[in-house]
Design a protein around this motif. Sequence first.
Motif, PDB file in Angstrom:
ATOM      1  N   ALA A 141       0.838  -1.206   0.000  1.00 60.30           N
ATOM      2  CA  ALA A 141       0.000   0.000   0.000  1.00 60.30           C
ATOM      3  C   ALA A 141       0.872   1.254   0.000  1.00 60.30           C
ATOM      4  O   ALA A 141       0.571   2.234  -0.683  1.00 60.30           O
ATOM      5  N   ALA A 142       1.981   1.213   0.747  1.00 64.45           N
ATOM      6  CA  ALA A 142       2.923   2.341   0.757  1.00 64.45           C
ATOM      7  C   ALA A 142       3.503   2.550  -0.639  1.00 64.45           C
ATOM      8  O   ALA A 142       3.674   3.691  -1.081  1.00 64.45           O
ATOM      9  N   ASN A 143       3.784   1.453  -1.337  1.00 62.84           N
ATOM     10  CA  ASN A 143       4.275   1.567  -2.719  1.00 62.84           C
ATOM     11  C   ASN A 143       3.214   2.191  -3.626  1.00 62.84           C
ATOM     12  O   ASN A 143       3.538   3.014  -4.486  1.00 62.84           O
ATOM     13  N   ILE A 144       1.967   1.796  -3.445  1.00 63.76           N
ATOM     14  CA  ILE A 144       0.873   2.363  -4.244  1.00 63.76           C
ATOM     15  C   ILE A 144       0.800   3.874  -4.015  1.00 63.76           C
ATOM     16  O   ILE A 144       0.673   4.655  -4.956  1.00 63.76           O
ATOM     17  N   MET A 145       0.904   4.279  -2.750  1.00 63.52           N
ATOM     18  CA  MET A 145       0.878   5.711  -2.424  1.00 63.52           C
ATOM     19  C   MET A 145       2.034   6.446  -3.098  1.00 63.52           C
ATOM     20  O   MET A 145       1.841   7.484  -3.721  1.00 63.52           O
ATOM     21  N   ALA A 146       3.231   5.896  -2.954  1.00 63.93           N
ATOM     22  CA  ALA A 146       4.417   6.538  -3.526  1.00 63.93           C
ATOM     23  C   ALA A 146       4.325   6.619  -5.043  1.00 63.93           C
ATOM     24  O   ALA A 146       4.588   7.675  -5.634  1.00 63.93           O
ATOM     25  N   ASN A 147       3.940   5.526  -5.675  1.00 57.84           N
ATOM     26  CA  ASN A 147       3.883   5.483  -7.143  1.00 57.84           C
ATOM     27  C   ASN A 147       2.815   6.395  -7.728  1.00 57.84           C
ATOM     28  O   ASN A 147       2.920   6.825  -8.875  1.00 57.84           O
ATOM     29  N   ASN A 148       1.775   6.682  -6.936  1.00 58.41           N
ATOM     30  CA  ASN A 148       0.677   7.522  -7.422  1.00 58.41           C
ATOM     31  C   ASN A 148       0.630   8.899  -6.773  1.00 58.41           C
ATOM     32  O   ASN A 148      -0.281   9.676  -7.028  1.00 58.41           O
ATOM     33  N   GLN A 149       1.624   9.169  -5.935  1.00 58.17           N
ATOM     34  CA  GLN A 149       1.740  10.454  -5.233  1.00 58.17           C
ATOM     35  C   GLN A 149       0.457  10.837  -4.497  1.00 58.17           C
ATOM     36  O   GLN A 149      -0.074  11.933  -4.643  1.00 58.17           O
ATOM     37  N   VAL A 150      -0.053   9.885  -3.686  1.00 57.16           N
ATOM     38  CA  VAL A 150      -1.234  10.140  -2.861  1.00 57.16           C
ATOM     39  C   VAL A 150      -0.914   9.809  -1.408  1.00 57.16           C
ATOM     40  O   VAL A 150      -0.117   8.922  -1.117  1.00 57.16           O
ATOM     41  N   ARG A 151      -1.545  10.541  -0.510  1.00 55.26           N
ATOM     42  CA  ARG A 151      -1.325  10.359   0.931  1.00 55.26           C
ATOM     43  C   ARG A 151      -2.397   9.519   1.588  1.00 55.26           C
ATOM     44  O   ARG A 151      -2.289   9.166   2.756  1.00 55.26           O
ATOM     45  N   ARG A 152      -3.470   9.242   0.860  1.00 54.71           N
ATOM     46  CA  ARG A 152      -4.614   8.527   1.428  1.00 54.71           C
ATOM     47  C   ARG A 152      -5.174   7.555   0.396  1.00 54.71           C
ATOM     48  O   ARG A 152      -5.269   7.891  -0.778  1.00 54.71           O
ATOM     49  N   GLY A 171      -0.205   8.653   7.659  1.00 51.16           N
ATOM     50  CA  GLY A 171      -0.073   8.689   9.113  1.00 51.16           C
ATOM     51  C   GLY A 171      -0.290   7.325   9.746  1.00 51.16           C
ATOM     52  O   GLY A 171       0.406   6.949  10.701  1.00 51.16           O
ATOM     53  N   ASP A 172      -1.254   6.558   9.204  1.00 55.94           N
ATOM     54  CA  ASP A 172      -1.491   5.198   9.702  1.00 55.94           C
ATOM     55  C   ASP A 172      -0.251   4.336   9.497  1.00 55.94           C
ATOM     56  O   ASP A 172       0.131   3.552  10.368  1.00 55.94           O
ATOM     57  N   ILE A 173       0.364   4.497   8.343  1.00 56.78           N
ATOM     58  CA  ILE A 173       1.562   3.710   8.023  1.00 56.78           C
ATOM     59  C   ILE A 173       2.720   4.121   8.921  1.00 56.78           C
ATOM     60  O   ILE A 173       3.449   3.273   9.432  1.00 56.78           O
ATOM     61  N   ALA A 174       2.867   5.412   9.151  1.00 54.67           N
ATOM     62  CA  ALA A 174       3.977   5.922   9.962  1.00 54.67           C
ATOM     63  C   ALA A 174       3.929   5.393  11.396  1.00 54.67           C
ATOM     64  O   ALA A 174       4.972   5.282  12.051  1.00 54.67           O
ATOM     65  N   GLN A 175       2.756   5.038  11.881  1.00 60.22           N
ATOM     66  CA  GLN A 175       2.613   4.557  13.251  1.00 60.22           C
ATOM     67  C   GLN A 175       2.934   3.068  13.415  1.00 60.22           C
ATOM     68  O   GLN A 175       2.963   2.572  14.535  1.00 60.22           O
ATOM     69  N   GLN A 176       3.197   2.378  12.315  1.00 67.64           N
ATOM     70  CA  GLN A 176       3.439   0.934  12.392  1.00 67.64           C
ATOM     71  C   GLN A 176       4.906   0.645  12.702  1.00 67.64           C
ATOM     72  O   GLN A 176       5.799   1.135  12.023  1.00 67.64           O
ATOM     73  N   GLU A 177       5.126  -0.176  13.709  1.00 67.80           N
ATOM     74  CA  GLU A 177       6.486  -0.493  14.141  1.00 67.80           C
ATOM     75  C   GLU A 177       7.249  -1.332  13.128  1.00 67.80           C
ATOM     76  O   GLU A 177       8.474  -1.270  13.073  1.00 67.80           O
TER      77      GLU A 177
END
Length: 141
Positions: free
Chosen positions: A89-100, A116-122
């Motif tokens: 999902a983080a790759n999808i965000m990065a590749n499409n330049q979306v935050r949500r 933000g949800d991703i940033a909170q994951q250990e």
Amino acid sequence: MRVKECMCNNLVKATPETSVAEAAKLMNTNQIGCLPICSTDDRVVGFVTDRDIITRAVAHNKDCNNTKLSDIMTINVIKTTADTEVKEAANIMANNQVRRLPVLEDGKVIGVLTIGDIAQQEDISCEKLGETFEGICGCGC
């Protein structure tokens, strides 16, 4: 880790007929930055962010009380599923330049995954998070 384990499932959504002003009030009241735009059967037909309201309505002097979300929403919605791996999902965000990302199950919206949800994951490394932010921003640093 899968998206369903960290997404926000306290979902606030709107319809294409919702006014821009009402959408802004929903976002403010619920302290959120986006709204999935859904048909009556909860199928995503669009997506609106706080930035969309500013750049597509306010900046163009549209009457926010009479402008519908259908006039400013993104219709080619980048989305994911609950069973997608968070790193993907983080790759999808990065590749499409979306935050949500709206999260769909059987074609219906069940949640939203944010950076933000991703940033909170250990289990997400600082390096992976940095790569995601870099991709979203398109800065090529």
